[in-house]
Design a protein around this motif. Structure first.
Motif, PDB file in Angstrom:
ATOM      1  N   SER A   1       0.836  -1.206   0.000  1.00 30.68           N
ATOM      2  CA  SER A   1       0.000   0.000   0.000  1.00 30.68           C
ATOM      3  C   SER A   1       0.867   1.250   0.000  1.00 30.68           C
ATOM      4  O   SER A   1       0.531   2.256  -0.636  1.00 30.68           O
ATOM      5  CB  SER A   1      -0.906   0.025   1.225  1.00 30.68           C
TER       6      SER A   1
ATOM      7  N   ASP B   1      -5.816  -0.757  -4.783  1.00 25.96           N
ATOM      8  CA  ASP B   1      -5.271  -1.335  -3.560  1.00 25.96           C
ATOM      9  C   ASP B   1      -6.210  -2.429  -3.073  1.00 25.96           C
ATOM     10  O   ASP B   1      -7.323  -2.143  -2.646  1.00 25.96           O
ATOM     11  CB  ASP B   1      -5.101  -0.268  -2.476  1.00 25.96           C
ATOM     12  N   GLU B   2      -5.770  -3.665  -3.153  1.00 24.15           N
ATOM     13  CA  GLU B   2      -6.535  -4.816  -2.681  1.00 24.15           C
ATOM     14  C   GLU B   2      -8.003  -4.696  -3.016  1.00 24.15           C
ATOM     15  O   GLU B   2      -8.832  -4.565  -2.116  1.00 24.15           O
ATOM     16  CB  GLU B   2      -6.371  -4.969  -1.172  1.00 24.15           C
TER      17      GLU B   2
HETATM   18 MG   LIG Z   1      -2.124  -2.696   2.143  1.00 20.36          MG
END
Ligand SMILES: [Mg+2]
Ligand SMILES: Nc1ncnc2c1ncn2[C@@H]1O[C@H](COP(=O)(O)OP(=O)(O)OP(=O)(O)O)[C@@H](O)[C@H]1O
Lengths: 253, 216
Positions: free
Chosen positions: A43, A172-173
Motif C-alpha cells: 500500500s 489497492d486490494e
Molecule cells: Mg495494504
C-alpha cells in the motif's frame, strides 16, 4: 513510453524503513500486480506513487515528467502547477472506496470532471452514463452510496476514477473488503478493463486472478522487490521467500 | 392595564428578543467557522490565540461579558456611552460568545471526518479549498446539526440575559409589567412565548435534519 517510472524509492515511517529501494516501471497498456506478505509495503508504494505520502529517497515520473526527485540530499516535488498536470495521469481505487456519501452515484462521477477540470457538462454526463452502463449500474445513477452493496460501491469507485480519463489506474486490494461472491464480480470488472488496454497496477492477494490478468508480477518482501517477472516465471520461481509466501497462501485455501 | 396592552408590550419585547437571536445566529455561525480554522491551524500562534479566546468565552458568564463590553468603552477609554450602544454591546457580546461555542462544534465535526474523504478528493484533483467546500463541509453540517440545535435552543433562552444592560427584550418587559401591575400574568405570557419560540426553533431544526437525511 513508460507511463510510470519509480527509481530507488525509499520511505520511512518514524524508525520503520518500509520501502528500502524500490525500482520498477509500467509501460502503456501493461497490467502489473504487486503481491507480498502483510506489512511488506505494498500500500505504501501506491500511496507514494499517488503522492498521498511523500517519498524520502529516489525519484518517480509519469510519462517522462518527473514528479519528485533528489536535490542536495533532499526530496523535491515538481511545482504546484506541474503537479496538478501530473496528477491527471493517475487514478486510485481505494480499498475502502471512499465514495462521497453526500453525492449521488452520477455526481460522484461527474463532480470532479465538471467542477474541477471544467469540462463540458453534457459530454461529461454522457461519458459517466456510458461508464455506469458498462459497470452494470445504470439503474443506480441516482442512488446514494449508502444504498449500494460492497460490489456496487467498488464499481462506482472504479467508474469515478475512470471518469477522469487517467492514463494509469492503481488498485489497492480490490477484493479484500468483499465476500467471495462479490470478489468474482469485481474481478470481472477489472478484467474488462484489461480488454480496454487500461494500464493498471494492482495490489492483490488473489493469486489466480493476478496470474490470469497480469503481464508482470512484482513480489515484495521486507521493503524490497524480490521478484519482478511474468506470472509464469513467478509461479515457477524457486526463490525461497516467494515459495514460502505462495505456499502459505495455498495452505490458506 | 388591559390584557391586550400587556400582551402587545410583551410581543414588542419578543420582537427585540427574536432580533437579538437572529443577529447572533447570522454572525456567530460564520465567525465560529473562522475561529475553528484558527483553532486547527498549522500555525501555533493562531492555535494559541483562538484556544485562549474560546476558553475565556466559555469559562466566564455571558452576563459578565455583556457588562464588560457595555461598560468597557467608558471605563477603559473614557468614552461616553450613547443610548444606542447597548444594542450593539448586546449583539457583539452574544456573537462573540456563541461563536466560541460554535467553533468547538465545528472543530469536533471537521476532525471527525475520515481521512479517506480528503485522500479521495486529492486523487481526483480537488484543491484544499475545493475539498473543504464541496466534500467536507456538507458532511460536517449534517454531523453537527444536533449540537447546533442544542446551542440554538439555549440561545433563545439566553437572550433574556440582555436585560442586565437594560435592553427591553421580552424578559425585562415582562418583569417591568409584572411589578407595575403586581401580577404574574406578564411572566406567564413571556413563558408561553419563550416556549413557543423554542418549539418553532426545534421544528425548523428537525426539518433541516430531515432534509439532510438523503445521505448517510
Ligand atoms: Mg495494504
Ligand atoms: N502512516 C503510517 N505511519 C506509520 N507506519 C505506517 C504508516 N503506514 C504504514 N505504516 C507501516 O508500514 C508498513 C507497511 O505498510 P503497508 O500498508 O504498506 O503494508 P501492505 O503491504 O499494504 O500490507 P497489507 O497487505 O496488510 O495491506 C507496516 O508495518 C505499517 O504498519
Amino acid at each position: 513510453m513508460k507511463v510510470l517510472e519509480m527509481k530507488h524509492i525509499k520511505k520511512t515511517f518514524d524508525d520503520l524503513e518500509v520501502l528500502k529501494d524500490i525500482s520498477f516501471d509500467v509501460s502503456e497498456g501493461e497490467v502489473v500486480s504487486i503481491i507480498g506478505p502483510s506489512g511488506s509495503g505494498k500500500s505504501t508504494i501506491l500511496r507514494c506513487a499517488t503522492m498521498l505520502e511523500e517519498i524520502d529517497g529516489g525519484e518517480f515520473s509519469y510519462l517522462g515528467k518527473r514528479a519528485a526527485w533528489q536535490e542536495n540530499g533532499r526530496t523535491v516535488y515538481a511545482p504546484k502547477g506541474e503537479l496538478r498536470e501530473i496528477r491527471k495521469n493517475f487514478g486510485l481505487v481505494f480499498q475502502s472506496f471512499n465514495l462521497f456519501p453526500h453525492y449521488s452515484v452520477i455526481r460522484n462521477l461527474t463532480d470532479a470532471p465538471i467542477n474541477i477540470q471544467k469540462r463540458d457538462k453534457t459530454e461529461v454526463y454522457k461519458e459517466a452514463r456510458d461508464l455506469l452502463a458498462q459497470m452494470g449500474l445504470s439503474d443506480k445513477e441516482n442512488a446514494y452510496p449508502y444504498q449500494l452493496s460492497g460490489g456496487q460501491s467498488h464499481r462506482v469507485a472504479i467508474a469515478r476514477a475512470l471518469a477522469l480519463q487517467p492514463k494509469i489506474l492503481f488498485f489497492d486490494e480490490p477484493t479484500s473488503a468483499l465476500d467471495p461472491e462479490l470478489t468474482g464480480e469485481v474481478l470481472k470488472v477489472i478484467r474488462s478493463l484489461t480488454e480496454r488496454r487500461m494500464t493498471m497496477v494492482i495490489v492483490t492477494h488473489e493469486m489466480n486472478f493476478a496470474r490470469d490478468i497480469s503481464d508482470r508480477m512484482i513480489f515484495m518482501d521486507g521493503g524490497v522487490i524480490v521478484e519482478d517477472c511474468t506470472p509464469e516465471e513467478m509461479f515457477a520461481s524457486d526463490n525461497e521467500r516467494l515459495r514460502g509466501f505462495l505456499g502459505k497462501l495455498e495452505g490458506g485455501y | 392595564m388591559p390584557i391586550s396592552i400587556i400582551l402587545t408590550k410583551i410581543l414588542e419585547g419578543m420582537g427585540v428578543s427574536v432580533l437579538l437571536f437572529a443577529v447572533t445566529l447570522v454572525f456567530s455561525l460564520p465567525l465560529g467557522l473562522l475561529i475553528s480554522f484558527g483553532r486547527m491551524s498549522k500555525y501555533s500562534i493562531l492555535r494559541v490565540i483562538t484556544s485562549v479566546y474560546i476558553s475565556i468565552m466559555r469559562g466566564t458568564p455571558l452576563m459578565l461579558q455583556l457588562m464588560v463590553i457595555y461598560f468597557g468603552p467608558y471605563y477603559i477609554f473614557g468614552l461616553t456611552i450613547s443610548p444606542e450602544w447597548k444594542n450593539f454591546a448586546a449583539a457583539i457580546s452574544f456573537v462573540l460568545n456563541y461563536a466560541a461555542y460554535f467553533a468547538e462544534i465545528y472543530r469536533a465535526g471537521i476532525e471527525s471526518m475520515p481521512k479517506g474523504q480528503y485522500e479521495a478528493a486529492r486523487i481526483l484533483g480537488y484543491s484544499r479549498a475545493q475539498t473543504f467546500v464541496r466534500i467536507i463541509f456538507p458532511q460536517v453540517v449534517k454531523r453537527i446539526l444536533p449540537p447546533v440545535t442544542n446551542e440554538t435552543i439555549t440561545l433563545v433562552k439566553d437572550t433574556s440575559l440582555a436585560y442586565t444592560i437594560g435592553i427591553l427584550e421580552m424578559f425585562s418587559t415582562a418583569r417591568a409589567l409584572a411589578s407595575a401591575e403586581a401580577s404574574m400574568l406578564p411572566f406567564v405570557f413571556a413563558g408561553v412565548l419563550y416556549y413557543i419560540l423554542n418549539a418553532v426553533v426545534a421544528a425548523v431544526m428537525v426539518k433541516i435534519e430531515k432534509k439532510m437525511n438523503y445521505f448517510r
